[in-house]
Design a protein around this motif. Structure first.
Motif, short mmCIF file in Angstrom:
data_model
loop_
_atom_site.label_atom_id
_atom_site.label_comp_id
_atom_site.label_asym_id
_atom_site.label_seq_id
_atom_site.Cartn_x
_atom_site.Cartn_y
_atom_site.Cartn_z
N LEU A 117 0.83 -1.21 0.00
CA LEU A 117 0.00 0.00 0.00
C LEU A 117 0.87 1.26 0.00
CD1 LEU A 117 -2.77 -1.02 2.57
CD2 LEU A 117 -3.08 -0.66 0.11
N VAL A 118 1.95 1.22 0.76
CA VAL A 118 2.84 2.37 0.83
C VAL A 118 3.73 2.44 -0.41
CG1 VAL A 118 4.71 3.46 2.12
CG2 VAL A 118 2.81 2.37 3.35
N LEU A 123 -1.69 4.59 -0.18
CA LEU A 123 -2.02 5.22 1.09
C LEU A 123 -0.75 5.79 1.72
CD1 LEU A 123 -4.42 2.56 2.70
CD2 LEU A 123 -5.08 4.70 1.57
N PRO A 124 -0.88 6.87 2.50
CA PRO A 124 0.30 7.43 3.17
C PRO A 124 0.80 6.50 4.27
CG PRO A 124 -1.70 8.63 3.81
CD PRO A 124 -2.09 7.70 2.69
N ALA A 125 2.09 6.55 4.51
CA ALA A 125 2.72 5.63 5.45
C ALA A 125 2.17 5.77 6.86
CB ALA A 125 4.24 5.85 5.44
N ASP A 126 1.91 7.02 7.31
CA ASP A 126 1.45 7.18 8.69
C ASP A 126 0.05 6.59 8.88
OD1 ASP A 126 0.24 9.13 7.09
OD2 ASP A 126 0.22 10.65 8.68
N LEU A 127 -0.79 6.66 7.86
CA LEU A 127 -2.13 6.07 7.94
C LEU A 127 -2.04 4.54 8.02
CD1 LEU A 127 -5.21 6.56 7.81
CD2 LEU A 127 -5.04 6.31 5.32
N VAL A 237 -11.20 3.56 3.02
CA VAL A 237 -10.19 4.57 3.37
C VAL A 237 -10.73 5.51 4.45
CG1 VAL A 237 -8.79 6.48 2.51
CG2 VAL A 237 -9.05 4.41 1.13
N ASP A 238 -12.02 5.83 4.40
CA ASP A 238 -12.60 6.64 5.47
C ASP A 238 -12.55 5.89 6.80
OD1 ASP A 238 -13.13 8.88 4.03
OD2 ASP A 238 -15.30 8.67 4.01
N ARG A 243 -9.42 6.09 12.29
CA ARG A 243 -8.60 5.53 13.37
C ARG A 243 -7.44 6.46 13.75
NH1 ARG A 243 -12.22 2.82 13.17
NH2 ARG A 243 -12.47 3.95 15.10
N MET A 244 -7.23 7.52 12.98
CA MET A 244 -6.09 8.39 13.23
C MET A 244 -6.38 9.29 14.44
SD MET A 244 -3.80 7.56 11.08
CE MET A 244 -2.62 8.90 11.05
#
Length: 244
Positions: A117-118, A123-127, A237-238, A243-244
């Motif tokens: 995914l990264v 998707l961004p790595a932090d997510l 993705v939402d 979860r962030m």
């Protein structure tokens, strides 16, 4: 003349609707075998099998109203939780589900998917990192029960607060009880209390939240590659972003 409606179609299978008949076309007959056998064993309402002529399975439409869809309002009620509980009390099927049963193997699959995914820029790595941490709570041993395996909210139909039908059993088998509960409430987290109330047994909500993250992480790339949009409002993705 009845029109032919394409309900869903991708490289693995397709489902068509003609009036009150659904035609499921699947090149993998093992999946259809599981679906037919699971529906015959499940102690909850399922579609009537009309006929089968590989690679096509014909089933009748079930009555009632679908509970909802990702990104749209839903009508999830305690009746859905009660139906799941009834399924879990049934004798175990003699086969395992398609998902990995061993926590270590599932963790390895998840780690590989997170890396893709990264690396692929989906998707961004932090997510991904945050949701991988959350998903860790699902990676534990569990007592297998008879699970549906893909209990999305649009696979359950309701009428007068009773479940009238549960469809799409091709991923049924022995599995984790909390996975089905998480699948039903994915993207509709506000209905979790209603589902648990009908389920009638207290559950570890952290594990359900973990399955929300785990299922979404494993699903994003597959959805993109098969022509679906996990970035649509209320979709996978939402769920991950929440979860962030």
């Amino acid at each position: 003349m009845e029109e032919v409606e394409v309900v869903v179609a991708h490289a693995e299978r397709a489902t068509l609707r003609v009036g009150d008949v659904f035609l499921k076309v699947d090149a993998d007959q093992a999946r259809i075998d599981v679906e037919v056998e699971a529906m015959s064993r499940a102690p909850v309402p399922t579609p009537q099998v009309l006929w089968r002529n590989p690679p096509v399975l014909a089933i009748a439409a079930v009555p009632g109203t679908v509970l909802g869809r990702l990104g749209e309002p839903s009508i999830v009620s305690p009746a859905a939780g009660a139906a799941i509980r009834k399924l879990y009390q049934a004798p175990l099927p003699p086969w395992t589900g398609p998902r990995r049963q061993d926590p270590d193997a599932l963790a390895a699959e998840l780690d590989g998917e997170c890396a893709l995914l990264v690396t692929n820029g989906l998707l961004p790595a932090d997510l991904v990192t945050r949701n991988r941490q959350v998903a860790g709570a699902a990676l534990r041993s569990w007592t297998p029960v008879f699970t549906h395996g893909d209990l999305q909210i649009d696979h359950v139909f309701l009428d007068d607060d009773g479940v009238t039908g549960i469809i799409d059993w091709s991923e049924a088998g022995r599995g984790d009880a909390l996975f089905d509960l998480a699948s039903l409430t994915l993207g509709h987290q506000d209905h979790l209390d209603d589902v648990i109330a009908g389920y009638g047994v207290d559950v570890d909500r952290d594990v359900i939240r973990a399955w929300w993250s785990l299922r979404s992480l494993l699903g994003v790339r597959w959805l993109v590659e098969h022509g679906f949009d996990p970035f649509a409002p209320g979709s996978e993705v939402d769920v991950l972003t929440s979860r962030m």
